[in-house]
Design an enzyme around this catalytic site. Structure first.
Site: not given
Ligand code: BES
Ligand code: MN
Ligand code: ZN
Length: 507
Positions: A279, A290, A351, A353
């Site tokens: 990122k 997250d 990542e 999913r």
């Protein structure tokens, strides 16, 4: 903060502030307020008449009592228009009022119920909303400050009512609201911790602590067991990190049957750097949040254990970091999920999913009858719905209707997005069963469709909280930082399953 209930007249005992609500366009005082205003020589009535008190939502007027009553201040808070008052507005107004009084140094507040008899609001629901609004709105995260801020803490909120008949209902409302708000605050505490204080191991330890406290069953699977379970997608994400992954399973058994009536699956990325598809550095620190989905399911099951509904609930978190390293998964790598489906990793930053694929695979293998997953899954959902609304997706309309009803009663805003088959095209890979990105178009939907492949035939709802998990400024009873969304929704949902009996009555 302690919330207490007292039957008697407001203003007759000593507090740092008395808190009263007044509707917009209310021209004169009535009931409790008129009664108290007599001791204040009609000061409130005068301010109403002069138009200084307008009653606009969250407008605050502080009146110094100058020794006329035992308490130093009377604070009048605007309730807005009568026809617009809801339980959620009571939460918001209470949060605003409590924060304003905290700023003034108040430690003890006596408050009356607002809105009882208006728009279906009862003494119980008003008391619940006041408890939730106060506890959520006053939340702070100060663990890592060596000097706590100047502002003190509100130590006591005394809900005062003249009617003894209301006492049990008020106490019940306070109890319910306290459990819900404390659960959301527990989720906030976990989400606000940065990655070095909330590793997968620490998250697992937190789950164990909660299991012990509330008498839940807990399993934490280590890398070796995760391998044995065949969770190739989850392990692919975890392989780049120095922090070992933990697969966390909490169980609440509300009835004798060994069923899993509902599985709550939370995304548990304790930090998402993007991995090899790194990122950009601006705001990367936000990715400490997250694991907000994971925190919400752990917090929700802790509240569920206190309410004791006749529903069996499993909370699942596949906890890991997503890091770039020499051992990290690479774009174009192919992983095999627990249910046998192969996945081309087009972008290592998609990542969430991958971890959900195996967490849902596990829920299905355990025989979960319904699955809700909660994930900070896509930036696309933030573009679509901002930081106001959680995106909901489903393969079962009846189930999502229940989830949205639960969200509405919690005040967590939620909106359903479509899952038309036409979008599935975007998840097709030339070399594997699926790929983990669906391109720029409809990114929240293609992500949901990907996760849906692992829910298979089980009734399932996916909640994308990428926008709603973290706020950059306070909003009502949400404070800056972690919101705790959708913890209270999940608890409401499980309680509603109990009430409708559609699964609870099976044995
Ligand atoms: N955790 C992020 C999604 C996210 C973005 C959460 C912003 C909160 C705020 C997720 O793992 C992610 O990186 N998603 C990618 C997917 C893309 C590579 C297909 C995204 O949304 O950019
Ligand atoms: Mn990512
Ligand atoms: Zn992520």
């Amino acid at each position: 903060m302690k919330i207490k209930v007292r039957i008697g007249d407001i203003g007759t005992t000593k507090a740092d502030a008395i808190l009263l609500g007044i509707f917009e366009d209310e021209k004169k005082t009535a009931g409790d307020i008129a009664n108290l205003d007599k001791s204040l020589n009609g000061e409130i009535a005068k301010l109403l008449k002069q138009g200084e008190i307008k009653g606009k939502q969250s407008e605050i007027t502080v009146i110094h009592s100058l020794g006329k009553i035992p308490s130093d201040r009377v604070t009048v808070i605007g309730l807005g228009k009568k026809e617009d008052l809801t339980e959620d507005k009571i939460r918001i107004i209470t949060a605003d009022a409590c924060r304003a009084l905290r700023k003034k140094g108040a430690k003890q507040i006596d408050v009356t119920l607002s809105g009882v008899g208006v728009n279906g609001i009862t003494a119980q629901t008003s008391a619940q909303a006041i408890a939730e609004g106060a506890l959520l709105g006053l939340y702070t995260f100060t663990r890592h400050l060596s000097k706590k801020s100047e502002q003190g803490e509100i130590e006591q909120l005394m809900i005062t009512d003249r009617n003894n008949k209301n006492k049990t209902a008020i106490e019940h409302g306070v109890n319910t609201g306290t459990i819900l708000a404390e659960a959301a605050n527990l989720a906030r505490d976990m989400v606000n911790e940065p990655g070095n204080f909330m590793t997968p191991a620490i998250m697992a330890a937190e789950a164990k602590k909660i299991a012990k406290k509330y008498n839940l069953t807990v399993d934490v699977f280590e890398r070796e067991q995760i391998q044995k379970l065949g969770m190739g997608a989850f392990l692919g994400v975890a392989q780049g990190s120095a922090q070992p992954p933990k697969f966390i399973v909490l169980k609440y058994q509300g009835k004798n049957a060994k069923t899993i009536d509902i599985a709550l699956v939370g995304k548990g990325l304790t930090f998402d750097s993007g991995g090899i598809s790194l990122k950009p550095s601006a705001d990367m620190g936000d990715m400490k949040s997250d694991m907000a989905g994971g925190a919400s399911v752990i917090a929700a099951i802790s509240a569920i254990a206190q309410f004791r509904p006749k529903v069996n609930v499993m909370a699942i978190v596949a906890a890991t970091e997503n890091m770039p390293s020499g051992t990290a998964v690479k774009p174009a790598d192919i992983l095999t999920a627990m249910n046998g489906k192969t996945i081309e990793v087009e972008n290592t930053d998609a990542e969430g999913r991958l971890t959900l694929a195996d967490a849902l695979g596990y829920a299905n293998k355990q025989g979960a009858k319904q699955i809700i997953d909660i994930a900070t899954l896509t930036g696309a959902c933030v573009v679509a719905l901002g930081d106001v609304t959680t995106g909901a997706f489903t393969n079962n309309q009846a189930l999502v209707d229940k989830v949205i009803a639960a969200a509405n009663s919690a005040g967590d805003k939620m909106w359903q997005l479509p899952m038309f088959d036409e979008y599935k095209e975007q998840n097709k890979s030339d070399v594997a069963d699926l790929k983990n990105t669906g391109g720029r178009k409809a990114g929240a939907i293609t992500a949901a469709l990907f996760v849906g492949e692992f829910a298979e035939k089980t009734p399932w709802v996916h909640l994308d909280i990428a926008g709603t998990a973290l706020l950059d400024k306070p909003k009502g009873y949400y404070v800056k930082g972690a919101t705790g969304v959708p913890t209270r929704t999940l608890v409401n949902l499980v309680l509603s399953l109990n009430n409708t009996g559609d699964i609870a009555n099976e044995s």
